[in-house]
Design a protein around this motif. Structure first.
Motif, short mmCIF file in Angstrom:
data_model
loop_
_atom_site.label_atom_id
_atom_site.label_comp_id
_atom_site.label_asym_id
_atom_site.label_seq_id
_atom_site.Cartn_x
_atom_site.Cartn_y
_atom_site.Cartn_z
N GLY A 76 0.75 -1.24 0.15
CA GLY A 76 0.00 -0.01 0.01
C GLY A 76 0.93 1.36 -0.14
O GLY A 76 1.83 1.53 -0.66
N THR A 77 0.71 2.11 0.85
CA THR A 77 1.27 3.64 0.77
C THR A 77 2.16 3.48 1.92
O THR A 77 2.89 4.50 1.96
CB THR A 77 0.13 4.64 1.60
OG1 THR A 77 -0.36 4.29 2.53
CG2 THR A 77 -1.01 4.74 0.46
N THR A 78 2.76 2.54 2.31
CA THR A 78 3.97 2.49 3.51
C THR A 78 5.18 2.90 2.70
O THR A 78 5.64 2.61 1.63
CB THR A 78 4.20 1.16 3.90
OG1 THR A 78 2.94 0.44 4.62
CG2 THR A 78 5.31 1.08 5.10
N HIS A 136 2.33 8.34 13.33
CA HIS A 136 2.39 7.44 11.80
C HIS A 136 3.48 6.93 11.51
O HIS A 136 3.71 6.78 10.31
CB HIS A 136 1.62 8.41 10.81
CG HIS A 136 0.49 9.15 11.25
ND1 HIS A 136 -0.81 8.45 11.61
CD2 HIS A 136 0.17 10.43 11.48
CE1 HIS A 136 -1.84 9.32 11.83
NE2 HIS A 136 -1.20 10.58 11.92
N PRO A 244 1.26 6.95 6.11
CA PRO A 244 0.46 7.96 5.70
C PRO A 244 -0.96 7.86 6.20
O PRO A 244 -1.41 6.61 5.60
CB PRO A 244 0.76 7.96 4.29
CG PRO A 244 1.89 7.57 4.08
CD PRO A 244 2.13 6.37 4.85
N PRO A 245 -1.67 8.60 6.84
CA PRO A 245 -2.94 8.59 7.24
C PRO A 245 -4.04 8.85 6.14
O PRO A 245 -3.68 9.32 5.31
CB PRO A 245 -3.08 9.32 8.48
CG PRO A 245 -2.06 10.55 8.27
CD PRO A 245 -0.89 9.85 7.41
N GLU A 246 -5.07 8.38 6.41
CA GLU A 246 -6.17 8.62 5.33
C GLU A 246 -6.43 10.34 5.54
O GLU A 246 -6.77 10.78 6.65
CB GLU A 246 -7.49 7.90 5.70
CG GLU A 246 -7.20 6.51 5.20
CD GLU A 246 -7.10 6.00 3.70
OE1 GLU A 246 -7.83 7.12 2.82
OE2 GLU A 246 -6.60 5.37 3.11
N PRO A 247 -6.70 10.95 4.36
CA PRO A 247 -6.96 12.34 4.67
C PRO A 247 -8.40 12.39 5.51
O PRO A 247 -9.37 11.45 5.07
CB PRO A 247 -7.28 12.86 3.00
CG PRO A 247 -6.27 12.05 2.32
CD PRO A 247 -6.36 10.73 3.04
N THR A 250 -3.20 14.33 8.98
CA THR A 250 -1.84 14.52 8.22
C THR A 250 -0.78 13.86 9.18
O THR A 250 -1.15 13.67 10.38
CB THR A 250 -1.84 15.93 7.92
OG1 THR A 250 -1.75 16.77 9.13
CG2 THR A 250 -2.67 16.59 6.81
#
Length: 268
Positions: A76-78, A136, A244-247, A250
């Motif tokens: 994912g976004t890691t 995060h 990264p967290p979901e908008p 931040t």
């Protein structure tokens, strides 16, 4: 009930047993000691390139806001900045590669067999200040098997600290222990140990890896013992992860921590 006496401190090894001593004098990283990529076989060397600064005896490993996800396909976004001491894989399209962290991994970029430091028992220690991560992110040092055979895949976690587990006074939960992955001789034995000093200041995190057990210490005091032990060479993995967290939430960038020393001692 009488108080349980604290475990005695672990004595330091003789200086002549030192076999790995990270050169952090700067301005460049010693590429004969470290490979500055995170498991590039599951992604690419370009996307897994670490970001860091090194000078005056301190390495600051960091993840920047514009850093790409290391493997969007598998994780994912890691984002990760990682330094490791060996790498190997099979051919593109095969499943042969180190650290099978999930099912279905396929080699995307083949890696030659490179072994810079691959201890088999001994002591590994790091002096680190976990001073630049938020909720995060995570900082860690761990060892993984070279996986010349698929079952040679266990992980020894020297330390693992999530920013969410650091209190306002700097006290924290410090993860330590062992994960088996595909090693049938190892059972999972991992815990988060309460550490009441300030992890944002330099502390020494140590494993004494012996044929019959692995002993985990902070500042020379034993915090955990695991009565099992991987019986094959392993490599170091030093890293900072960002999630990264979901908008609209931040994260704070850069996510980073300071490394003052990494040393390895051969078994006596």
């Amino acid at each position: 009930m009488p108080a349980v006496p604290p475990a005695p401190p672990v004595p330091p090894p003789p200086p002549d047993m030192l076999e790995f001593d990270a050169d952090l004098s700067g301005p460049e990283l010693d590429l004969e000691q470290w490979i500055p990529h995170y498991l590039p076989q599951w992604s690419s060397r370009e996307r897994t390139r670490a970001r860091y600064d090194v000078a005056d005896g301190i390495l600051r490993l960091r993840v920047d806001a514009d850093q790409p996800a290391w493997s969007a396909e598998y994780d994912g976004t890691t984002q990760v900045s990682n330094l490791q001491t060996a790498v190997r894989s099979g051919a593109v399209g095969s499943s042969i590669g180190q650290h099978p962290f999930r099912e279905g991994l396929v080699v995307r970029e083949a890696q030659g067999d490179r072994r810079l430091y691959t201890p088999h028992f001994g002591r590994i220690e790091i002096v680190a200040a976990i001073d630049g991560i938020d909720e995060h992110a995570m900082a860690a040092l761990w060892l993984i098997g070279l996986e010349e055979e698929p079952e040679q895949s266990a992980e020894i976690c020297v330390f693992e600290v999530f920013g969410r587990d650091i209190a306002d006074d700097g006290s924290a939960l410090v993860g330590m222990g062992m994960h088996p992955f595909n090693d049938p001789t190892i059972t999972d034995d991992f815990e988060q140990v309460a550490f009441h000093d300030d992890v944002r200041e330099p502390h020494t995190y140590t494993v004494d890896w012996r044929p019959e057990e692995v002993v985990f210490s902070i500042d020379g005091l034993v915090r955990k013992r695991v009565a099992q032990s991987p019986q094959y060479p392993m490599q170091l993995m030093l890293d900072v992860f960002a999630f990264p967290p979901e908008p609209p939430a931040t994260a704070s960038y850069p996510q980073s921590f300071a490394v003052h020393a990494v040393r390895g001692y051969r078994a006596g």
